[in-house]
Design a protein around this motif. Structure first.
Motif, PDB file in Angstrom:
ATOM      1  N   MET A  84     -12.650  -3.757   1.580  1.00  0.00           N
ATOM      2  CA  MET A  84     -11.671  -3.805   0.756  1.00  0.00           C
ATOM      3  C   MET A  84     -10.505  -3.469   1.221  1.00  0.00           C
ATOM      4  O   MET A  84     -10.031  -2.599   1.914  1.00  0.00           O
ATOM      5  N   TYR A  85      -9.320  -4.171   1.042  1.00  0.00           N
ATOM      6  CA  TYR A  85      -8.043  -4.196   1.346  1.00  0.00           C
ATOM      7  C   TYR A  85      -7.076  -3.805   0.358  1.00  0.00           C
ATOM      8  O   TYR A  85      -7.263  -4.408  -0.947  1.00  0.00           O
ATOM      9  N   GLY A  86      -6.216  -2.856   0.597  1.00  0.00           N
ATOM     10  CA  GLY A  86      -5.107  -2.523  -0.199  1.00  0.00           C
ATOM     11  C   GLY A  86      -3.955  -3.415  -0.291  1.00  0.00           C
ATOM     12  O   GLY A  86      -4.050  -4.374   0.462  1.00  0.00           O
ATOM     13  N   LYS A  87      -2.917  -3.293  -0.924  1.00  0.00           N
ATOM     14  CA  LYS A  87      -1.831  -4.048  -1.064  1.00  0.00           C
ATOM     15  C   LYS A  87      -1.042  -4.256   0.332  1.00  0.00           C
ATOM     16  O   LYS A  87      -0.706  -5.289   0.554  1.00  0.00           O
ATOM     17  N   SER A  88      -0.718  -3.152   0.765  1.00  0.00           N
ATOM     18  CA  SER A  88       0.130  -3.201   2.053  1.00  0.00           C
ATOM     19  C   SER A  88      -0.557  -3.772   3.251  1.00  0.00           C
ATOM     20  O   SER A  88       0.066  -4.409   4.050  1.00  0.00           O
ATOM     21  N   ASP A  89      -2.135  -3.252   3.407  1.00  0.00           N
ATOM     22  CA  ASP A  89      -2.548  -3.724   4.685  1.00  0.00           C
ATOM     23  C   ASP A  89      -2.909  -4.938   4.598  1.00  0.00           C
ATOM     24  O   ASP A  89      -2.924  -5.824   5.563  1.00  0.00           O
ATOM     25  N   LYS A  90      -3.337  -5.797   3.487  1.00  0.00           N
ATOM     26  CA  LYS A  90      -3.573  -7.075   3.243  1.00  0.00           C
ATOM     27  C   LYS A  90      -2.173  -8.011   3.662  1.00  0.00           C
ATOM     28  O   LYS A  90      -2.422  -8.753   4.413  1.00  0.00           O
ATOM     29  N   GLY A  91      -1.087  -7.650   3.456  1.00  0.00           N
ATOM     30  CA  GLY A  91       0.191  -7.903   3.710  1.00  0.00           C
ATOM     31  C   GLY A  91       0.431  -8.132   5.375  1.00  0.00           C
ATOM     32  O   GLY A  91       0.647  -8.848   6.024  1.00  0.00           O
ATOM     33  N   TYR A  92      -0.022  -6.846   5.925  1.00  0.00           N
ATOM     34  CA  TYR A  92       0.125  -6.891   7.541  1.00  0.00           C
ATOM     35  C   TYR A  92      -0.888  -7.853   8.046  1.00  0.00           C
ATOM     36  O   TYR A  92      -0.482  -8.503   9.015  1.00  0.00           O
ATOM     37  N   LEU A  93      -2.149  -7.693   7.560  1.00  0.00           N
ATOM     38  CA  LEU A  93      -3.117  -8.639   8.460  1.00  0.00           C
ATOM     39  C   LEU A  93      -2.635 -10.070   7.968  1.00  0.00           C
ATOM     40  O   LEU A  93      -2.982 -10.933   9.291  1.00  0.00           O
TER      41      LEU A  93
END
Length: 206
Positions: free
Chosen positions: A1-10
């Motif tokens: 499960m990804y959070g808002k911030s890490d999804k953007g980095y990925l």
């Protein structure tokens, strides 16, 4: 499960075209067999039932990438290390308060004070931190990714002293403190600086 911030980095890392693989994952109690920091090899026995895994206690965080040229890098942090990092670098977070909140020691009438994303979505913020630690030190960064990483902020007082925070738009008691971008290594937040942050809603990066 990804959070808002890490999804953007990925998404930004993948868009750069430099990464063959990139992932970040919470490690649950009973899953970790061993992490060899010398060879950066993770030995793990994942809980197969997704619902059971989601309910299990998180004990750490793992992040890795492999570049298209074959270079690989991986990190593992225990949850205790992540708690220490958040306590040190986020003016809106206190590790003891977090533990009190998680163990039901905070009265319902006072829970509104703990609206920082480190309280509301600790795993999501932890994922973001792992990716920042991994990519900024060892990865290849596109201009878009550099801009995203430099989008973290500090509070700067009238004397020009900066305090690093992991979140932006924290309401401040002191109106003389302004928000400025960080273009250097993060510095710890002292106890006095933490007192200057009001515990109200904050907005996570990306």
């Amino acid at each position: 499960m990804y959070g808002k911030s890490d999804k953007g980095y990925l998404q930004l890392a993948i868009r750069s075209g430099q990464y063959k693989k990139i992932n970040v994952l919470e490690i649950k109690k009973g899953e970790l067999i061993n992490f060899d920091p010398l060879n950066e090899e993770l030995e793990i026995n994942l809980i197969q039932d997704e619902l059971e895994r989601e309910k299990a206690e998180t004990i750490g965080y793992y992040a890795m990438f492999e570049l298209v040229n074959g270079f690989k890098k991986a990190l593992y942090w225990s949850k205790e290390k992540m708690l220490s990092h958040a306590d040190k670098y986020s003016a809106a977070f206190n590790a003891k308060s977090y533990n009190d909140l998680m163990t039901g020691k905070i009265p319902d009438k006072d829970k509104w004070k703990y609206s920082s994303f480190w309280y509301k979505d600790f795993d999501g913020m932890a994922f973001k931190t792992m990716l920042r630690q991994l990519i900024s030190k060892w990865g290849i960064m596109s201009i878009e990714l550099q801009t995203a990483f430099e989008g973290d902020y500090t509070f700067k007082d009238a004397s020009g002293n900066s305090t690093y925070v992991e979140e932006t738009n924290e309401p401040l008691i002191n109106p003389d403190i302004e928000v400025t971008q960080v273009h250097e290594e993060a510095t710890p937040v002292d106890a006095q600086s933490k007192k200057e942050v009001v515990g109200q809603e904050s907005i996570a990066l990306l």
